[in-house]
Design a protein around this motif. Structure first.
Motif, mmCIF file in Angstrom:
data_model
loop_
_atom_site.group_PDB
_atom_site.id
_atom_site.type_symbol
_atom_site.label_atom_id
_atom_site.label_comp_id
_atom_site.label_asym_id
_atom_site.label_seq_id
_atom_site.Cartn_x
_atom_site.Cartn_y
_atom_site.Cartn_z
ATOM 1 N N ARG A 334 0.846 -1.178 0.000
ATOM 2 C CA ARG A 334 0.000 0.000 0.000
ATOM 3 C C ARG A 334 0.882 1.228 0.000
ATOM 4 N NH1 ARG A 334 -5.203 -0.310 3.780
ATOM 5 N NH2 ARG A 334 -6.199 -2.027 2.716
ATOM 6 N N THR A 336 1.368 4.880 0.775
ATOM 7 C CA THR A 336 0.744 5.985 1.474
ATOM 8 C C THR A 336 1.431 7.250 1.009
ATOM 9 O OG1 THR A 336 0.231 6.926 3.607
ATOM 10 C CG2 THR A 336 2.262 5.680 3.465
ATOM 11 N N LEU A 337 0.715 8.349 0.948
ATOM 12 C CA LEU A 337 1.352 9.549 0.435
ATOM 13 C C LEU A 337 0.847 10.767 1.165
ATOM 14 C CD1 LEU A 337 -0.834 11.094 -1.685
ATOM 15 C CD2 LEU A 337 -0.239 9.155 -3.040
ATOM 16 N N THR A 348 5.462 6.262 0.001
ATOM 17 C CA THR A 348 6.273 5.122 0.401
ATOM 18 C C THR A 348 6.525 4.253 -0.808
ATOM 19 O OG1 THR A 348 4.280 3.954 0.987
ATOM 20 C CG2 THR A 348 5.437 5.058 2.756
ATOM 21 N N GLY A 350 7.724 0.446 -1.455
ATOM 22 C CA GLY A 350 8.034 -0.804 -0.784
ATOM 23 C C GLY A 350 7.838 -0.632 0.702
ATOM 24 N N GLN A 351 8.562 -1.417 1.462
ATOM 25 C CA GLN A 351 8.337 -1.379 2.900
ATOM 26 C C GLN A 351 9.093 -0.256 3.568
ATOM 27 O OE1 GLN A 351 9.036 -4.859 5.289
ATOM 28 N NE2 GLN A 351 8.287 -6.092 3.624
ATOM 29 N N ASN A 352 10.241 0.033 3.029
ATOM 30 C CA ASN A 352 11.194 0.746 3.851
ATOM 31 C C ASN A 352 11.701 2.048 3.300
ATOM 32 O OD1 ASN A 352 11.988 0.069 6.368
ATOM 33 N ND2 ASN A 352 12.678 -1.924 5.674
ATOM 34 N N LEU A 354 11.142 5.862 1.541
ATOM 35 C CA LEU A 354 10.260 6.980 1.252
ATOM 36 C C LEU A 354 10.791 7.657 0.006
ATOM 37 C CD1 LEU A 354 10.022 8.541 4.806
ATOM 38 C CD2 LEU A 354 8.218 7.339 3.631
ATOM 39 N N ILE B 15 5.343 0.816 6.321
ATOM 40 C CA ILE B 15 4.989 2.160 6.770
ATOM 41 C C ILE B 15 3.535 2.416 6.404
ATOM 42 C CG2 ILE B 15 5.488 4.618 6.513
ATOM 43 C CD1 ILE B 15 8.328 3.718 5.621
ATOM 44 N N HIS B 16 2.755 2.801 7.383
ATOM 45 C CA HIS B 16 1.328 3.001 7.106
ATOM 46 C C HIS B 16 0.966 4.442 6.822
ATOM 47 C CE1 HIS B 16 0.087 -1.055 7.814
ATOM 48 N NE2 HIS B 16 0.756 -1.093 8.942
ATOM 49 N N ASP B 17 1.726 5.367 7.391
ATOM 50 C CA ASP B 17 1.319 6.750 7.196
ATOM 51 C C ASP B 17 2.530 7.674 7.294
ATOM 52 O OD1 ASP B 17 -0.454 8.767 6.660
ATOM 53 O OD2 ASP B 17 -1.143 9.012 8.715
ATOM 54 N N TRP B 62 -1.457 2.806 12.792
ATOM 55 C CA TRP B 62 -2.101 3.037 11.486
ATOM 56 C C TRP B 62 -1.875 4.437 10.951
ATOM 57 C CZ3 TRP B 62 -2.511 -1.466 10.045
ATOM 58 C CH2 TRP B 62 -3.236 -2.457 10.691
#
Lengths: 801, 313
Positions: A334, A336-337, A348, A350-352, A354, B15-17, B62
């Motif tokens: 997902r 997020t921005l 974001t 991937g996971q890690n 930014l 990272i969620h947010d 979250w």
């Protein structure tokens, strides 16, 4: 390759290799796709990668299951579980394993029956376990040590488990290399330690015995499935599953994602998508874990038969469809921005990671974000220039530029006394009147009745190269000859000039007929207007008036010159309404500084988002009444907030100064300085009043050096650095109702203090002190004055220091 | 080819947010690793430096959000562990070397009213004071207020509104004046429910002093993942972006009917679907507006960040 169910598996140690098998085993190598598309030797996996078939192994006929040797070696060694129960170690062609004797080794159970699963131990890589179907008097799980068998003819199992049971699936634990979990007999899961294989360490009654998989991150997390149910287990409390997840269709494959915590991938029968289960667990065990489910559709729309996670690359999946097509697929996390006030866009990856983009990047311009334009203009003091027309130079947008010029022009007209603001209420009859002349002035159409003005504007237009407009204006002021002369200066209009010279007043002439027809083909609005005007029947000038290509001022000027009062009012009303609803800035000519201008500007803001220009225009040109209108104040406050959040405090202050000058109301005094002892104000106001009482202080020469309260004569506080009494006299003198007097003290001598410990001193001394120190300069005071002031970390964009 | 600046966030999980503060100089991230990180722009230059990291919750965090700086350096987080936490940056008492060690974040309060995972938390526009809106899986929207802005540890639960569906996101309408009626939009990603509307728009009714649902709105029937009001900045209407299976933009126009007194004080809102984009071709996760509110950025399952700008004819 059809007919047999195909399987796929990434190598755990070769990150660019995977095997796919049906009846034969294929070894592939992935390659990042080169730009050169002609390289068609590989199979396309995705937009980014392709695969090349390295080798095929067709030595094994009844293969059931495959696992890859997890020790880091250059070659791939397979363990192949067969339908007859044998586990064969096999390679693709000659390899390093030939010498060690591993290649070609066969591990044989005592009795032949189907092998359901083989699994290498990931830690003790010489251990391999096989799970077999039931046989009356034999064990169903066999563990071999392949190294012990090197050189010898046969390899004996180092451990045997589950007498006359059936093993459906098994998995090694990662952190306890001797522990195995086995799904048995369709009714229980057993955890066994090989050091004592006789009894199960842990077991649980369940039907979910298939597809056991152990999480690489948390060893105690185990998942299995049966039919349409997925069960997640915690080996620390093995009695019942932590979570059961009912699915719509029977599950065929279940795997933990090796690169991410708590993520389980599953495949359902006849499904076109991979289901992802993101397990959410709270650290305090009271909360039941929950799961976020997602499904992803890799590329093609056909049925998926198998998938495999890449061991290292984040969220990378390999998917195999029924048709045998392979797809390399990355599950996007997902994203997020967020978009900051200062035009930074972060998202974001991937996971890690930014990723960030900001307004200094060249690509940002292509987005067309008006906020960066607003910021640029604010830094150039847009709208704050003394001369209104200077502001026009800072705008690129045509309508806004013209508006500033128009405001400038009308202001000069008023200043020159050519236009007074007392406008009569009734239009006197007749096409020519004083009021109409005034209106023509505003439209810059003075030339119609004035020969010198005509010469002037013609020269201007010729210099600008606006030949057609000049010609049209000449025709409108009934100087046809001049118009023809103007048009013939440019070769491309010479034919038009020719056509124009044939003008005749005869209503039924051929000239009029052909002009009416060919008029519509002209692209230039002013040329169209010329012919529309000359061919018009008995004062019907609708074609001229309603030509949207002409400037509003010219249309209005034309209407003022030629229309009768009744029609003029109609035309102006209609045009005004149209311009207001379009938010066309040229409409300010008609609305003036009325409430309608608010509607017009509001529509302009709604369209463009340019709150800056609108607030500035309102601030510079609106009457105080209109400036106090809710809507105007809303724009102005929005613009102030914008400047604040960009830390453009200097610009904001200049804006406020202009604004207050316009509204005529002075802001109230917000700060009062009073004496510590008597509590009375220490401003110079009281000082001058008390001049007689305290003649010693009254002389102007030591006004700056006033070091005690003018009322009680107690000394003022000392600067904690230089220990000199503060001598700041306020420059604020309410008696002089004019502008505040110029500052009498340089900033360096201003008094500043900490809101927490109340210590302070001269501004210059304080700044100097806190450049090197964290704590308050007063002895024994450990207050961290500067760092307590959060605002001190937010520097103004334009501040120099 | 444009390559964006990369920051290695070094969270141990997804990272969620990400949230920016009012000045765009600070950034907070939260993750499934239960931690929150604060990043500062070094001297307001272009480099982002991590200045704080702490374990904020005992479950996935979250959302994270900044309060207006006039209330201090304040963050709020919500988590799977069913709580909302309010954090404040303070200057530490102990002497330590270096400027970074001087400040640290302390938990000011834990709001534990929810019985289920809290999915979103947002500070109200500053004109309303220090207020928080939260929403949770059990479909309850809670509005808290700190009556004393100097005391961040005391929050009172002002309102509880029941939405029935499991909530996923919440958004305040932007401030514009004190006379503006506070509004909240709530989205739901409830897949099991067949309810035709996954968005509720609530506004505060001065007469009954309660949050009332706007009833004439039926916009999105698919799961809603994010919802965002655009900054108003001089505009005469509100814009609301919705991340669902596609990107949708709604306009909300306030209509005040004069001489029409009822429980709502003659207040009506007209909601129109202004745009609908399915270019992501998959679920859309997040939406965010630029500062002026005329460009929208959206992210989707296709791994793309897309930007949308209003075009006026």
């Amino acid at each position: 390759m059809s007919g047999v169910r195909l399987e796929v598996l990434w190598s755990p140690v070769h990150y660019d290799k995977f095997v796919a098998w049906g009846t034969e085993i294929f070894l592939y190598q992935t390659l990042p796709k080169t730009k050169d598309a002609s390289d068609s030797s590989g199979i396309e996996l995705s937009e980014m990668s392709s695969a090349q078939l390295l080798a095929t192994n067709s030595n094994h006929h009844y293969l059931k299951c495959v696992d890859i040797y997890p020790k880091e070696e250059p070659d791939v060694l397979l363990a192949v579980g067969q339908a007859n129960g044998k586990v064969a170690l096999s390679t693709f062609g000659p390899s390093a394993f030939d010498a060690s004797g591993l290649a070609g080794m066969e591990l044989v159970p005592k009795h032949a029956r189907q092998c359901n699963v083989v699994a290498w131990n990931r830690v003790d890589t010489n251990l391999i376990a096989a799970g077999l179907d039931r046989y009356r008097s034999d064990h169903c799980v066999l563990v071999w040590d392949v190294c012990s068998g090197v050189g010898g003819s046969g390899v004996a199992a180092v451990a045997e488990l589950g007498l006359s049971d059936a093993a459906h699936s098994l998995a090694w634990l990662y952190s306890q290399p001797r522990a195995l979990i086995v799904g048995m007999n369709n009714k229980h899961l057993k955890m066994v330690d090989l050091r004592d294989p006789s009894k199960a360490v842990n077991s649980s009654q369940t039907k979910a015995v298939h597809g056991l998989t152990v999480s690489a991150h948390n060893d105690y997390q185990v998942a299995s499935f049966v039919d349409t149910q997925i069960a997640v287990w915690d080996t620390r409390s093995f009695d019942k599953p932590v979570l059961t997840m009912p699915q719509i269709k029977p599950v065929t494959k279940l795997l933990w994602c090796p690169t991410r915590h708590n993520l389980l991938g599953s495949l359902q029968r006849e499904s076109r998508s991979i289901h992802l289960h993101d397990l959410q667990q709270s650290a305090d065990d009271s909360a039941d874990p929950s799961v976020l489910e997602r499904s992803v559709k890799p590329g093609s729309a056909s049925q998926i038969t198998s998938f495999s996670w890449h061991p290292k690359h984040e969220n990378r999946l390999l998917v195999l469809t029924l048709q045998g097509t392979l797809t390399d697929f990355c599950v996007f996390e997902r994203i997020t921005l967020n978009w900051s006030q200062t035009s930074h866009l972060v998202w974001t990856h991937g996971q890690n990671t930014l990723k960030m983009m900001c307004d200094s990047d060249t690509i940002y311009d292509s987005i067309g974000d008006i906020s960066s334009l607003i910021k640029k203009r604010a830094l150039l003091d847009y709208g704050l220039k003394t001369e209104l027309k200077e502001n026009a130079e800072l705008v690129n947008e045509e309508g806004m530029k013209k508006l500033w010029l128009y405001l400038h022009q009308s202001k000069t007209l008023v200043k020159d006394g050519l236009l007074d603001l007392s406008i009569g209420t009734k239009l006197p009859p007749g096409v020519r009147s004083e009021l109409r002349d005034k209106a023509l002035l505003l439209c810059n159409w003075k030339f119609v009745h004035d020969t010198t003005a005509f010469q002037q504007i013609m020269e201007e237009l010729e210099a600008e190269g606006a030949v057609t407009r000049g010609a049209a204006l000449a025709v409108f002021s009934l100087r046809l000859r001049h118009s023809i002369k103007l048009l013939s200066t440019e070769t491309k209009y010479s034919t038009v000039a020719m056509a124009l010279s044939g003008y005749t007043e005869d209503k039924n002439s051929m000239w009029r007929e052909s002009c009416t027809v060919s008029r519509t083909k002209l692209s230039d609005p002013y040329l169209r207007a010329i012919f529309a005007f000359l061919t018009a029947d008995s004062e019907n000038y609708d074609l001229v008036l309603n030509d949207g290509g002409m400037a509003v001022a010219d249309r209005v000027g034309f209407a003022l010159t030629f229309l009768s009062d009744l029609r003029l009012v109609d035309f102006i009303t209609q045009l005004t309404d149209n311009l207001i609803s379009d938010g066309n800035l040229a409409g300010i000519l008609l609305t003036g500084g009325s409430i309608e201008a608010l509607h017009l500007l509001q529509n302009y803001v709604d369209k463009t988002g340019d709150v800056q220009s609108v607030s500035l225009v309102a601030m510079r040109s609106f009457s105080p009444d209109l400036l106090d209108h809710d809507r105007t104040q809303y724009w102005i406050n929005s613009y102030r907030d914008l400047l604040d959040s960009w830390r453009l405090w200097t610009q904001r202050a200049h804006f406020d100064i202009w604004h207050n000058r316009r509204t005529g109301t002075r802001p109230e005094q917000q700060i009062y300085v009073s004496c510590n002892f008597c509590g009375k104000s220490t401003s110079t106001q009281s000082l001058t009043r008390n001049k007689a009482t305290y003649p010693r202080l009254g002389t102007s020469s030591n006004q700056n050096k006033m070091t005690c309260c003018p009322h009680c004569r107690k000394p003022q506080p000392r600067c904690s650095i230089c220990l000199v009494n503060m001598g700041t006299a306020s420059c604020y003198q309410p008696e002089n109702s004019g502008t505040p007097t110029t500052k009498i003290n340089p900033f360096d001598y201003w008094f500043t203090w900490c809101q927490t410990c109340r210590h302070g001193g001269h501004a210059a001394h304080m700044t100097q002190w806190f450049k090197e120190h964290l704590e308050c300069p007063v002895t024994a005071c450990s207050c961290r004055c500067l760092s307590l002031d959060a605002a001190s970390n937010i520097i103004s964009v334009s501040s120099v220091s | 080819m444009f390559s964006p600046h990369t920051i290695n966030a070094e969270h141990r999980d997804l990272i969620h947010d990400v949230a920016f503060d009012h000045y765009g100089c600070r950034m907070a991230t939260c993750s499934s690793d239960q931690c929150v990180k604060v990043w500062d722009k070094a001297n307001c230059g272009s480099e982002w430096v991590q200045t704080a990291l702490w374990k904020a919750h005992s479950g996935s965090v979250w959302k994270v959000t900044w309060a207006h700086p006039e209330f201090g350096q304040v963050l709020a987080t919500c988590s799977f562990d069913r709580t909302v936490a309010v954090w404040e940056e303070i200057v530490s008492e102990t002497i330590s070397i270096g400027a970074a060690g001087m400040r640290h974040w302390v938990k000011r309060t834990n709001l534990v009213d929810s019985r289920t995972s809290v999915t979103d938390v947002k500070f109200a526009p500053k004109t309303l004071g220090l207020m928080l809106a939260t929403c949770s899986i059990d479909g309850i929207i809670r509005i808290y207020e700190a009556p004393d802005v100097m005391n961040l540890s005391q929050w009172t639960l002002q309102h509880e509104v029941v939405f029935k569906l499991q909530c996923s996101c919440i958004s305040w309408n932007p401030e514009f004046s004190r006379a503006q009626i506070p509004m909240l939009a709530v989205g739901s990603d409830d897949m099991s429910s067949s309810a035709s509307n996954k968005i509720a728009i609530l506004f505060f009714n001065e007469f009954v002093r309660k949050w009332v649902k706007l009833d004439n709105f039926s916009g999105v029937s698919d799961a809603v993942h994010d919802i965002a009001f655009a900054p108003r900045l001089g505009r005469s209407y509100d814009l609301m972006a919705v991340a669902s299976k596609d990107v949708r933009i709604f306009t909300l126009t306030q209509i005040i009917k004069k001489n029409f007194r009822d429980a709502l004080g003659g207040l009506r809102y007209e909601v129109h679907l202004a745009a609908c984009f399915d270019d992501h071709n998959s679920s859309v996760w997040r939406v965010s507006w630029n500062v002026v509110g005329n460009i929208l950025a959206s992210s989707g399952d296709d791994g793309c960040v897309r930007m949308w700008r209003g075009k006026y004819l």
